[in-house]
Structure formats: C-alpha cells, structure tokens
Design a protein around this motif. Structure first.
Motif, PDB file in Angstrom:
ATOM      1  N   HIS A 171      -5.935   0.875  12.054  1.00 46.28           N
ATOM      2  CA  HIS A 171      -6.678   0.603  10.814  1.00 46.28           C
ATOM      3  C   HIS A 171      -5.921  -0.344   9.877  1.00 46.28           C
ATOM      4  O   HIS A 171      -6.304  -0.480   8.710  1.00 46.28           O
ATOM      5  N   LYS A 172      -4.877  -0.968  10.404  1.00 41.84           N
ATOM      6  CA  LYS A 172      -4.038  -1.834   9.547  1.00 41.84           C
ATOM      7  C   LYS A 172      -4.866  -2.916   8.861  1.00 41.84           C
ATOM      8  O   LYS A 172      -4.761  -3.109   7.653  1.00 41.84           O
TER       9      LYS A 172
ATOM     10  N   SER B 112      -5.917   5.689   3.401  1.00 38.89           N
ATOM     11  CA  SER B 112      -4.897   5.951   4.425  1.00 38.89           C
ATOM     12  C   SER B 112      -4.555   7.441   4.492  1.00 38.89           C
ATOM     13  O   SER B 112      -4.303   7.973   5.581  1.00 38.89           O
TER      14      SER B 112
ATOM     15  N   ASP C 114       2.194   0.400   8.286  1.00 34.95           N
ATOM     16  CA  ASP C 114       2.367   0.181   9.725  1.00 34.95           C
ATOM     17  C   ASP C 114       3.848  -0.009  10.065  1.00 34.95           C
ATOM     18  O   ASP C 114       4.358   0.566  11.033  1.00 34.95           O
ATOM     19  N   ARG C 115       4.534  -0.795   9.262  1.00 34.99           N
ATOM     20  CA  ARG C 115       5.967  -1.019   9.495  1.00 34.99           C
ATOM     21  C   ARG C 115       6.749   0.291   9.352  1.00 34.99           C
ATOM     22  O   ARG C 115       7.650   0.581  10.133  1.00 34.99           O
TER      23      ARG C 115
ATOM     24  N   ILE D 252      -5.398  -3.478   4.872  1.00 35.41           N
ATOM     25  CA  ILE D 252      -5.008  -4.750   4.247  1.00 35.41           C
ATOM     26  C   ILE D 252      -6.180  -5.312   3.446  1.00 35.41           C
ATOM     27  O   ILE D 252      -6.016  -5.761   2.299  1.00 35.41           O
TER      28      ILE D 252
ATOM     29  N   VAL E 277      -2.594   4.344  11.926  1.00 35.41           N
ATOM     30  CA  VAL E 277      -2.268   3.298  10.944  1.00 35.41           C
ATOM     31  C   VAL E 277      -2.351   1.918  11.599  1.00 35.41           C
ATOM     32  O   VAL E 277      -2.902   0.974  11.024  1.00 35.41           O
ATOM     33  N   ALA E 278      -1.831   1.795  12.815  1.00 36.56           N
ATOM     34  CA  ALA E 278      -1.888   0.515  13.525  1.00 36.56           C
ATOM     35  C   ALA E 278      -3.344   0.099  13.773  1.00 36.56           C
ATOM     36  O   ALA E 278      -3.712  -1.064  13.571  1.00 36.56           O
TER      37      ALA E 278
ATOM     38  N   HIS F  70      -0.645  -2.894   1.707  1.00 35.97           N
ATOM     39  CA  HIS F  70      -0.627  -1.464   2.038  1.00 35.97           C
ATOM     40  C   HIS F  70      -0.636  -1.227   3.550  1.00 35.97           C
ATOM     41  O   HIS F  70       0.169  -0.457   4.072  1.00 35.97           O
ATOM     42  N   GLY F  71      -1.554  -1.888   4.252  1.00 39.37           N
ATOM     43  CA  GLY F  71      -1.638  -1.696   5.699  1.00 39.37           C
ATOM     44  C   GLY F  71      -0.383  -2.156   6.406  1.00 39.37           C
ATOM     45  O   GLY F  71       0.132  -1.472   7.304  1.00 39.37           O
ATOM     46  N   GLU F  72       0.120  -3.307   5.998  1.00 46.77           N
ATOM     47  CA  GLU F  72       1.330  -3.872   6.611  1.00 46.77           C
ATOM     48  C   GLU F  72       2.534  -2.957   6.381  1.00 46.77           C
ATOM     49  O   GLU F  72       3.297  -2.648   7.306  1.00 46.77           O
TER      50      GLU F  72
END
Length: 209
Positions: free
Chosen positions: A22-23, A196, A43-44, A27, A19-20, A38-40
């Motif tokens: 492909h963040k 994702s 990732d969080r 996004i 995920v990190a 979505h990416g942010e």
C-alpha cells in the motif's frame, strides 16, 4: 491460543508486506495533505525491522516489539517514526517479559500504544490523525475481550473499528501535523497515519487468526 515471540515476528513481517503493498496509496494520501513521505518512510522502517529480525528473533513478544520500536525511532523520519516507534515501545514495556500474549495482553498492548501516541503527538479524536483510528480500535478490542473473544477476535474487532475511524477522517479539518496548515482544504482526504494504522491492524488480525 496465545501469540509467542515467533508469531509476533510473523505479525510484523505481514505488516511490512502490507505497508509495501500500500506504499503508493499512502504516498498519494500524504501528497494531498502532507509532504508525500508517509508511505516511503513507513516502508523503509518496516524493511529495517525485517532485516533486524532476520538475524534472530528474541525470546519474548515484548522484546520483538521493542526491536520494532527502536528501529522505527532510529530509521524513520517524519511523524511516522516517532509515533509508531512510541506506540510499539509503550506496548513492549507494558507486556514486559510475558512469553505469550493472550486476548487480555493484546488489549493491554493496544491501550499502551494509544497512550504513547497521544502523549507523543498531543492529538485527540477528531483531529484527523492516527488517533482517530487507534482510539476506536482500543475501545472495540476491550469490548471483544469482555465478550470472551480470543486474541484473534480482539485484533479483528480492533481492525474493523480502525477502518471506520480512518474513514471518519475524510470530512474532518486536520488540527495536527502538516495537514493542519491547510485548514479547510484538508477536508475530503483520509489521514495517512489513520489509514496505515487501519491497514496494519487488519494485517495483524489476519496473521494471528
């Protein structure tokens, strides 16, 4: 070879790294048809899962997945938290207190995850959501298990089918979520949740194998 709790924690760590990595891509996909979070958010959420696992891995795979579920539901906004959280929670509940996951258990977990996502998001195949990746992934996992595949083979087949499913969302008109407000303008964009889902399943498969 089965997957114990420690291996499932490794799988989630690999998922967090994916995920990190492909963040930015997630996004960008979400910026085209959604609100670019979505990416942010994902990732969080996965970073929070790692921080919980760093303080100790529970004894069963189901308990590890339950940590992922409760963390995502409590820490992640947007659609990603509730949908992924529900998927992990349903899988955790289905797996119960098994100490190891074999191919059959992996299929059962994926089936339960799909049921949870469908129940939560009220989406079906063709709506251009993560269901378009997860549904064919479950079908492929069932087939791989029926063909005598182990847990790694089941996840590998699921990942391949999820990628095809995610790609299939590009020509679709989105019928759920923020993207649905765009109508025909959503055509030509891969769904971020389906993307994702495919990325995570590929990462899970590679870690298990």
């Amino acid at each position: 070879m089965g997957c114990d709790a420690k291996r499932v924690a490794e799988v989630l760590r690999a998922g967090a790294a994916t995920v990190a990595d492909h963040k930015a891509e997630l996004i960008d996909l979400d910026r085209a048809i959604g609100d670019a979070d979505h990416g942010e958010n994902l990732d969080r959420g996965f970073a929070a899962i790692l921080s919980t696992l760093d303080s100790g891995v529970p004894e069963t795979p189901g308990a590890v997945l339950k940590i992922a579920a409760t963390t995502l539901i409590s820490k992640v906004g947007g659609a990603a938290g509730p949908l992924y959280g529900t998927a992990f929670l349903r899988a955790a509940t289905k797996l119960g207190d098994r100490s190891e996951l074999d191919a059959e258990a992996v299929v059962a977990g994926l089936e339960a995850a799909l049921e949870g996502v469908v129940a939560r998001g009220k989406a079906e195949v063709g709506d251009a959501t993560m269901v378009d990746a997860l549904s064919p992934a479950v079908e492929a996992a069932r087939q791989a298990h029926a063909d005598g595949g182990d847990a790694a083979a089941v996840l590998g087949a699921a990942a391949d089918a999820a990628k095809e499913g995610a790609d299939s969302t590009v020509p679709l008109v989105a019928r759920k979520g923020r993207a649905s407000y765009l109508g025909e303008r959503s055509v030509g964009h891969a769904d971020p949740g389906a993307t994702s889902t495919a990325l995570l399943l590929r990462s899970f498969a590679e870690t298990v194998s």
